[in-house]
Enzyme design. Structure first.
Site, short mmCIF file in Angstrom:
data_model
loop_
_atom_site.label_atom_id
_atom_site.label_comp_id
_atom_site.label_asym_id
_atom_site.label_seq_id
_atom_site.Cartn_x
_atom_site.Cartn_y
_atom_site.Cartn_z
N ASN A 117 0.83 -1.20 0.00
CA ASN A 117 0.00 0.00 0.00
C ASN A 117 0.86 1.25 0.00
O ASN A 117 1.96 1.27 0.55
CB ASN A 117 -0.95 -0.01 1.21
CG ASN A 117 -1.86 -1.23 1.17
OD1 ASN A 117 -2.05 -1.84 0.12
ND2 ASN A 117 -2.39 -1.60 2.32
N VAL A 118 0.34 2.27 -0.62
CA VAL A 118 1.08 3.55 -0.76
C VAL A 118 0.42 4.65 0.06
O VAL A 118 0.78 5.81 -0.06
CB VAL A 118 1.17 3.96 -2.25
CG1 VAL A 118 1.95 2.91 -3.04
CG2 VAL A 118 -0.22 4.18 -2.86
N ASP A 119 -0.56 4.26 0.92
CA ASP A 119 -1.38 5.27 1.61
C ASP A 119 -0.77 5.75 2.93
O ASP A 119 -1.29 6.68 3.56
CB ASP A 119 -2.81 4.72 1.84
CG ASP A 119 -2.81 3.37 2.58
OD1 ASP A 119 -3.68 2.53 2.27
OD2 ASP A 119 -1.94 3.16 3.45
N HIS A 134 5.99 -0.44 -2.55
CA HIS A 134 5.55 0.34 -3.72
C HIS A 134 5.61 1.84 -3.48
O HIS A 134 4.96 2.60 -4.19
CB HIS A 134 4.12 -0.08 -4.11
CG HIS A 134 4.03 -1.51 -4.54
ND1 HIS A 134 2.84 -2.22 -4.50
CD2 HIS A 134 4.97 -2.37 -5.00
CE1 HIS A 134 3.07 -3.46 -4.94
NE2 HIS A 134 4.34 -3.58 -5.24
N CYS A 142 10.87 14.17 -8.30
CA CYS A 142 11.05 14.71 -9.65
C CYS A 142 11.10 13.54 -10.63
O CYS A 142 11.81 12.57 -10.39
CB CYS A 142 12.37 15.51 -9.73
SG CYS A 142 12.81 15.97 -11.42
N CYS A 162 9.83 20.65 -10.89
CA CYS A 162 10.90 20.47 -9.90
C CYS A 162 11.65 21.79 -9.72
O CYS A 162 12.13 22.37 -10.72
CB CYS A 162 11.86 19.39 -10.39
SG CYS A 162 13.34 19.22 -9.39
N CYS A 165 15.47 21.19 -11.16
CA CYS A 165 15.84 21.00 -12.58
C CYS A 165 14.69 21.32 -13.55
O CYS A 165 14.86 21.20 -14.76
CB CYS A 165 16.30 19.56 -12.79
SG CYS A 165 14.94 18.37 -12.72
N GLY A 202 -5.19 -9.14 3.06
CA GLY A 202 -5.84 -8.14 2.19
C GLY A 202 -5.15 -7.92 0.88
O GLY A 202 -5.09 -6.78 0.40
N SER A 204 -4.76 -9.52 -3.24
CA SER A 204 -5.27 -10.48 -4.24
C SER A 204 -4.15 -11.41 -4.71
O SER A 204 -4.38 -12.33 -5.48
CB SER A 204 -5.86 -9.71 -5.43
OG SER A 204 -4.85 -8.87 -5.99
#
Ligand code: BV8
Length: 263
Positions: A117-119, A134, A142, A162, A165, A202, A204
């Site tokens: 999860n990225v939350d 992940h 950037c 960014c 740059c 949780g 799949s």
């Protein structure tokens, strides 16, 4: 051992439904590894990847949006999808599944929590040793130099640029077709091989290479517990299958583990 959640009332989580040999395995484990997927955040109101997208995003699949190609093709669309998810996550609160994993980390000698999860909800719940396979939607990098960007001028550009740059900014997540952070990956597979008990909660069990982790544990002779309302490709191989929502099953398991005296 299967616990069936009829969707209305989960069977009273008594000794009959939480397997006593699983309770013993948790109490005697020196190192537990836990892999979580989007299902752990479902009860916080964060849609899973397999749930239908809602509203504006209904016509896209995550696999179409969460790729570098999609970003190159339409950076505004992808940036706005993540902004929508960031706002959703910011309003979400950790649920009893996240809190049960914090409690588990406090009572076992060693716990490696590996999340797809990225939350950021595991960290917000208080979990300390979190391996983010992940990345995290809460961080921005950037696109060109992949360095984290804490702040940027609001020039009206979407995506913003960014400050170092001038490259386009993007979320610090691993898109399909991108490699996972090597350190996180190495830590996760080492934990799967070396732990005494592996939980898969949780997920799949579809997205690679994360989906290989429970099978790596099995190959190392580690018993696997799966917690999920649905069957997955892992289900036939799990030692214990607890069929139900993580927000109910994990707290019930912790109640049994802690109610019969300390570990
Ligand atoms: C890579 C960040 C090298 C972005 C995500 C080998 C074989 C086959 C394919 C591949 C392979 N190697 C690589 C691939 C390609 C690809 C892949 O796996 N594709 C899949 C679709 C087959 N993998 C990659 O590209 C990876 N990169 O390997 O690099 C490489 C490069 C190029 C080519 C080859 C190799 C990168 C993968 C990472 C992608 N990024 N997230 C973002 O979030 O925007 S993945 C994304 O899916 C999320 O992180 C999510 O967590 C994850 C996995 O899904 P789940 O977590 O399982 O969620 P899902 O919705 O699927 O399921 C939810 C589950 O919860 C269900 O089972 C449901 O029943 C259950 N549930 C529901 N409610 C509850 C519940 N459970 C408990 N309680 C509840 N209440």
């Amino acid at each position: 051992m299967r616990i069936i959640d009829d969707g209305d009332t989960l069977p009273a989580m008594d000794a009959l439904t939480i397997p006593t040999d699983l309770v013993s395995a948790v109490k005697t484990a020196r190192h537990i590894a836990v892999l979580t997927g989007a299902g752990v955040s479902a009860e916080s109101g964060v849609p899973t990847f397999r749930d239908a997208q809602t509203g504006l995003w209904a016509r896209y699949s995550p696999e179409e949006l969460a790729t570098p190609q999609a970003f190159r093709r339409n950076p505004r669309l992808v940036w706005e999808w993540y902004e929508w998810r960031r706002r959703l996550v910011a309003q979400a609160q950790p649920n009893p599944a996240h809190l049960a994993l914090v409690q588990l980390e406090q009572i076992v000698p060693r716990l490696t929590l590996i999340t797809q999860n990225v939350d950021g909800l595991h960290r917000r719940a208080g979990s300390r040793n979190v391996v983010e396979l992940h990345g995290s939607i809460t961080r921005t990098i950037c696109f060109d130099d992949r360095q984290v960007v804490e702040s940027w001028a609001d020039t009206g550009d979407v995506p913003p640029r960014c400050p170092r740059c001038g490259g386009l900014l993007r979320p610090d997540v691993v898109w399909f077709g991108e490699s996972l952070p090597p350190d996180a990956l190495q830590t996760a597979f080492a934990a799967a091989e070396q732990c005494d008990l592996f939980f898969s909660v949780g997920t799949s069990t579809v997205v690679q290479p994360a989906a290989s982790l429970p099978f790596t544990a099995l190959q190392a002779g580690v018993p696997v517990v799966e917690i999920n309302p649905q069957e997955t490709p892992l289900t036939p191989y799990a030692r214990w299958t607890l069929t139900g929502p993580a927000g109910k099953v994990l707290p019930a398991l912790l109640r049994h583990v802690t109610s019969e005296g300390k570990i």
